[in-house]
Design an enzyme around this catalytic site. Sequence first.
Site: not given
Length: 271
Positions: A93-96
Amino acid sequence: MSFIQKLNRAWCESNSLLMVGLDPDTTRLPVELKDRPDAIFEFCRRIVDATAPYVCGFKPQIAYFAAARAEGQLEDICAYIRENHPELPVVLDAKRGDIGATAVQYAKEVFGRYGADAVTVSPYLGSDSVEPYLDWEGKGVIVLCRTSNAGGSDLQFLETDGIPLYMRVADLVANKWNRNGQCGLVVGATYPNELAAVRKAIGDDVPLLVPGIGAQGGDVAATCAAGCNSKKQGMMINSSRAILYAQGPGDWTEAAGQAALETRDSINAHR
Ligand SMILES: O=C(O)c1cc(=O)[nH]c(=O)n1[C@@H]1O[C@H](COP(=O)(O)O)[C@@H](O)[C@H]1O
């Protein structure tokens, strides 16, 4: 094996739609681990081993590691899951979300450095910002659609021609960006009506990452009714704090295992 193959297999073999989120808050680590240099890794490792029998995968949240200067421990926990629980997918989960040239580097970080099976990304910069992730064959790209927080409505509910933005995102991702079945969508368990609308629009095959049960108060029964596909699967229902910091009579790993077991069973009772 591709992310979607691994996920489909995990749904069947673990008989679980529960995904445990690895959000190691350094202010909440067990006292016995606090002074260890590898405290974050060790906390996550014990959570992983205690909950693995009851889950369809793990979702480490990169901010908890990066804020503690513990990216090395994130690498280690991703490697540990690959080696010890190879059947369970890891969603980083990095929401790039950035322009293509920068996204190439982010993709290399997520899939090359951490070896994750899938990543969360924002759709805000559009198709060319997502392509560098899709270029990694077989890897999953899970796009924010209708997030679990109240403020998500500020933008996601804006309408064009009477259609809210989150439904535009669902349509775009399911029908245009979904190269080789690599894409999924994030829809919060806190919004079962929108979850049902998204599932109806995208059909059976696009997996949904559904955070918001547990600490955020999302209803398990409503989530299952709204988001399952016709095979009674199709969701990675994430819970982080309610599992990681479960209070129980025994030790904390047992409490986490018990919380995961109960959450899995509750989901299974409603799907
Ligand atoms: O992409 C996510 O995972 C995510 C999207 C969203 O809409 N809402 C949301 O809570 N999340 C993440 O899901 C986890 C939820 O944690 P708990 O509320 O503790 O179960 C956190 O890691 C959040 O960053």
